[in-house]
Write a protein that holds these residues in place. Structure first.
Motif, PDB file in Angstrom:
ATOM      1  N   SER A  42       0.829  -1.209   0.000  1.00  0.00           N
ATOM      2  CA  SER A  42       0.000   0.000   0.000  1.00  0.00           C
ATOM      3  C   SER A  42       0.859   1.253   0.000  1.00  0.00           C
ATOM      4  O   SER A  42       0.550   2.226  -0.688  1.00  0.00           O
ATOM      5  CB  SER A  42      -0.914   0.020   1.225  1.00  0.00           C
ATOM      6  N   ARG A  45       2.341   1.746  -3.444  1.00  0.00           N
ATOM      7  CA  ARG A  45       1.299   2.207  -4.365  1.00  0.00           C
ATOM      8  C   ARG A  45       1.018   3.698  -4.171  1.00  0.00           C
ATOM      9  O   ARG A  45       0.760   4.425  -5.114  1.00  0.00           O
ATOM     10  CB  ARG A  45       0.017   1.402  -4.135  1.00  0.00           C
ATOM     11  N   ARG A  49       3.760   5.307  -8.106  1.00  0.00           N
ATOM     12  CA  ARG A  49       2.666   4.721  -8.898  1.00  0.00           C
ATOM     13  C   ARG A  49       3.160   3.742  -9.969  1.00  0.00           C
ATOM     14  O   ARG A  49       2.432   2.862 -10.376  1.00  0.00           O
ATOM     15  CB  ARG A  49       1.857   5.830  -9.558  1.00  0.00           C
ATOM     16  N   PRO A  53       2.577  -3.245  -7.077  1.00  0.00           N
ATOM     17  CA  PRO A  53       2.460  -3.598  -5.662  1.00  0.00           C
ATOM     18  C   PRO A  53       2.967  -5.013  -5.366  1.00  0.00           C
ATOM     19  O   PRO A  53       3.521  -5.263  -4.296  1.00  0.00           O
ATOM     20  CB  PRO A  53       0.964  -3.488  -5.384  1.00  0.00           C
TER      21      PRO A  53
END
Length: 172
Positions: A42, A45, A49, A53
């Motif tokens: 998380s 992410r 970007r 993940p």
């Protein structure tokens, strides 16, 4: 010398499940390790970007230091809480970040350095936010050292030395 959050987590697990203390410490570390994988996914992410993940999770799951997850040490819990702290700080959930920082300082003394990240993260737009938002940010900041403060108070009343966790290191 040992901070209380991980042993307390293991004790709660032992009480709930009937496992031995040693097994509970191992299970607590492994649960924290699994949580840290997802927390880092998380976090990755949120910050980068372009990174998958799954790749970020593999970095945690297959790094050489994952041996600590199988030894009952506090590293997986510290990493999990660090990721949660940074994630909440990034999202602007300052009280949640402060609570994560509070628990972080109850895991390890170096968790206190979360204050630096918090001041940088929450302080960037401090002057442009409203009074209520400023109060939330200040409360979050004050929560971070609370875990260490509670441990020091407990040590003071238990052994008469609030800094016993540092003074015991002399013997080593």
């Amino acid at each position: 010398a040992f901070f209380p959050v991980h042993p307390l987590m293991a004790r709660a697990l032992a009480t709930l499940t009937g496992l031995s203390s040693e097994t509970s410490l191992l299970v607590a570390s492994r649960v924290a390790f699994a949580g840290s994988i997802f927390a880092f996914m998380s976090l990755a992410r949120e910050y980068v970007r372009d990174v998958s993940p799954v790749l970020a999770g593999c970095v945690v799951a297959f790094n050489p230091y994952c041996v600590y997850a199988n030894a009952g040490y506090t590293e997986p819990l510290f990493f999990l809480l660090s990721c949660v702290f940074l994630l909440q700080l990034r999202r602007g959930n300052y009280i949640a970040a402060g609570l994560a920082g509070c628990i972080l300082t109850g895991v390890r003394f170096v968790g206190l350095f979360a204050v630096v990240a918090y001041v940088i993260g929450a302080g960037r737009t401090f002057s442009s936010c409203g009074t209520e938002e400023r109060h939330k940010r200040l409360l979050g900041l004050l929560l971070i050292p609370a875990g260490l403060s509670m441990f020091m108070l407990a040590l003071h009343f238990r052994v008469g030395d609030a800094l016993a966790f540092m003074h015991v290191q002399r013997a080593w």
